[in-house]
Write a protein that holds these residues in place. Sequence first.
Motif, PDB file in Angstrom:
ATOM      1  N   GLN A 540       0.827  -1.206   0.000  1.00 20.15           N
ATOM      2  CA  GLN A 540       0.000   0.000   0.000  1.00 20.15           C
ATOM      3  C   GLN A 540       0.862   1.257   0.000  1.00 20.15           C
ATOM      4  O   GLN A 540       0.580   2.219  -0.705  1.00 20.15           O
ATOM      5  CB  GLN A 540      -0.925  -0.017   1.212  1.00 20.15           C
ATOM      6  N   SER A 544       0.812   3.965  -2.861  1.00 17.55           N
ATOM      7  CA  SER A 544       0.486   5.386  -2.690  1.00 17.55           C
ATOM      8  C   SER A 544       1.615   6.263  -3.220  1.00 17.55           C
ATOM      9  O   SER A 544       1.360   7.340  -3.765  1.00 17.55           O
ATOM     10  CB  SER A 544       0.120   5.716  -1.245  1.00 17.55           C
ATOM     11  N   GLU A 548       0.901   8.844  -6.057  1.00 13.25           N
ATOM     12  CA  GLU A 548       1.229  10.254  -5.841  1.00 13.25           C
ATOM     13  C   GLU A 548       2.057  10.803  -6.997  1.00 13.25           C
ATOM     14  O   GLU A 548       1.911  11.948  -7.404  1.00 13.25           O
ATOM     15  CB  GLU A 548       2.006  10.404  -4.538  1.00 13.25           C
TER      16      GLU A 548
END
Length: 896
Positions: A540, A544, A548
Amino acid sequence: MKQNKSQPKLKKTSRQVIEDGKVFKGIKNEETVHVRDKILSSVIDSMSDGLAVHELLYDKYGKAVDYILTEVNISFEKITGLKRDEIIGKPASEVYSVKKAPYLDIYSQVESSGDPATFETFFPPMKKYFSVSVFSPGKGKFATVFQDITERRIMEETLRESEKKYRELILHAPSGIYEVDFRTRMFTTVNDSMCLLTGYPREELLSMTAFEILDEAGRMAFQVRINKWLSGEKPDENVEYNVRAKDGHIICALLNVKFKTDKEGIPIGALVVAHDITERKKTVLALRESEDRFRTIAETIPALVCITRLEDSTVMFTNEYNNKAFGLKGEDIIGTIGPDYYCDPEDRLKMINLFSEKGFVDNYQLKVKKSDGSPFWIITSVRPIIYNNQPAIIGASIDITEYKKIEEELKKSEQLYRAIGESIDYGVWVCEPGGRNIYASESYLKLVGLTQEQCSSFGWGDSLHPDDADRTIAAWKECARTGGKWDIEHRFKGVDGKWHPILARGIPIRDEEGNITAWAGINLDIANLKLAEDRLMQTQEKLSVILENSNIGTWDWDLKSGEITIHEGARQILGIEPDKSVKTQEEFESLLHEEDIYHVQKAFNRTIEQGSPLDTIFRLKSDNRFISFKASLIKSNNKTPLLISGICFDVSDIKKSSEETLVKLSEELLRSNKELENFAYVASHDLQEPLRMVSSFTQLLAHHYKDKLDDRAQEYIYFAVDGAKRMYDLLNGLLAYSRIHTKGKAFIQVDVNRVMTNVIKNLALNINERGAVIKMDEMPVISADETQMIQLFQNLIANSIKFSPGFPKIYISSKLEEDQYIFSVKDEGIGIESQYFDKIFQIFQRLLPKEQYEGTGIGLAMCKRIIERHGGRIWVESEPGVGSTFYFTIPKNNEV
Ligand code: ADP
């Protein structure tokens, strides 16, 4: 006997007395007297009465003071027990040892008056009763003839006594007793009880007729009874009457009647004993009522009821439920000992033992069988009762077969859950409401090295990791107190010395009232989960970071609540203002270009309904940018769609460049197609002319030099002509193929039925030759190029005829599906192997040698091209040796 005063003095013997008496008056001579004397003497001695002759003794004043016994007979001795020799000549006072000679006054009176006398007396010296007759045979003399009447007197006395007692008894008997005179109908005697019973004083009753105390029905019955008597019939001695008491209340009386008759046998009265049976009647009625009630209950209660006689076990009563359950007829088994319905004879013995031990049986479960042998379960209770005045046993049972089945199922399911428990590494557990463990899976106990006993006495607490122990135990106590769910992670030490992380989960089990009856739970091995959790976290994090740094946004749509969550990155991509809420479908759709809403909705629906991944592109309303939405459907265990989770990114640039490329490519394709078509046309058209020349000149050659050419040359010429002909066919086919697009006509409304008529006409020769049977459904009207439709069906049907050995059978059908028609042409021919399903639609592709089946390999390619021109699809399904079905689609709404 009259005394004769002139008679001579009595001598001292009885014989003399008789000789001197007047008995033999008129006998004169001595001899005769002697004979008479003898006769008399024997008569006197044979008399049963006692006889004594006495002589009175007087004082100086001439008053009789005693008397001397001068003669007695044999009966005297017998009756008195006195011996003749001891008493003769002795005064009576001495003989009887009394002061005054007995009955002296009577005797002296008889002597003096000469009148005989008779009296009965109790003679104290002998304690006997005598009946005495006295007469005087002469002066100073008297004789007594007497009988011992003691027995008679005692009898009379007893009779009198008993009569007195009897009277008393009647008078005071507890039952009413009375006598009635039928002639007057009056009561003649009534006893106290009768007075008490009727409430009338005796005098009043005695002034009444027997009719007066009866009710109307009673009077009539009474009269009938009397009439019966009079007509010679004998009525019953026992009869029930309703007697009306003085105060009007009715007494039910059972009368026992003894009729009295006169000499002619005519009834003149009756002695009646009346029993008050009002209470008994009431009891009988109450009994009958209670029996009726019992019967009603026993008949209607939804239980199997059976009553058997205690003595011999014969059935006395069985209700409908019982009969039905055992498949019996009540009337068949009443009075018999019934069929043996025990499946297990042991049960019978056990029940008999229980009953004889305790006097009853309660809730005994047993398996019994119907009359047809099929078994079922009952629970039964047995009690002793009195039924129809006889000791009996009542059994009441309930059919519990269903319950037993459930119990069985329950047992199975318990075994099942135990088995499941054992198959889980860390097992399942059950605790009492208070928290004490009562069951832990073998697998768990083995892993931690505990016995069930140790586990039950909280041993599992000791195996906890020191860092988890307090927290876990406190949480468990809290759970047990509040009845909440148990859900905690902890570690325990296994016999392998390792710490095992587990997730312990449990729920309270409650009864109908909501009270906790137990706790049941499971220990889940979360070692791998922990590992996965760590990895997931890492992934995760990585994700992310990627998200991003990329232009990809994420979003979720919770299908249960309908809420859409668009995460920050995605909000930016979609150009959503920071304070704008986009949570509902409407809010989301408000972002989309109006023209795209419909297909986006369709894409989402397809994903939800079919579970296929979502992949759609739409334009934003705000700036027409192209956004790609890609997502997957997440379902629950029971396959309910829960969530659509996906990503989005801006594809405006890609879209633009790909569109440009597409335009370029399709332009190129068009051009190349055109060139190809041109080439095909030119090739097929322009080559036809030289080919015709080759063919005709070869034929001329064959014709003119027929005699000069040898067989081989002739054969070569034949091959050349045949090759040219085939080439010609190929070219023709190719020409037709190339013209499909260029020479295609505009689409019009085409009735496929008409198309089929034409096709069949065109193929008539072929169909007839081969004896083909063609069946078809009613065909629709479609928008298409009619000529090409004829070509299409003609090719397919011709193939079906060609590739069907024997008499071809062909079936043509169509159906409308959504927005397209699906047509099929089915045959029962040689079929096609599946690896050739695509190949046969390519141009010039044939599967079999031309010697076997004629053809160019253009037919199906043409069909494909025609179908493509109409915006449809064509494919085949086939099995070698069974047949082939060619399918093709034509869109319903082809632009005309
Ligand atoms: P052809 O002129 O050989 O019939 P097609 O293009 O019409 O050419 O067919 C190509 C090949 O597909 C045929 O040679 C044959 O092997 C196969 N085929 C076509 N239709 C059928 C059918 N109904 N049954 C079996 N095979 C077929």
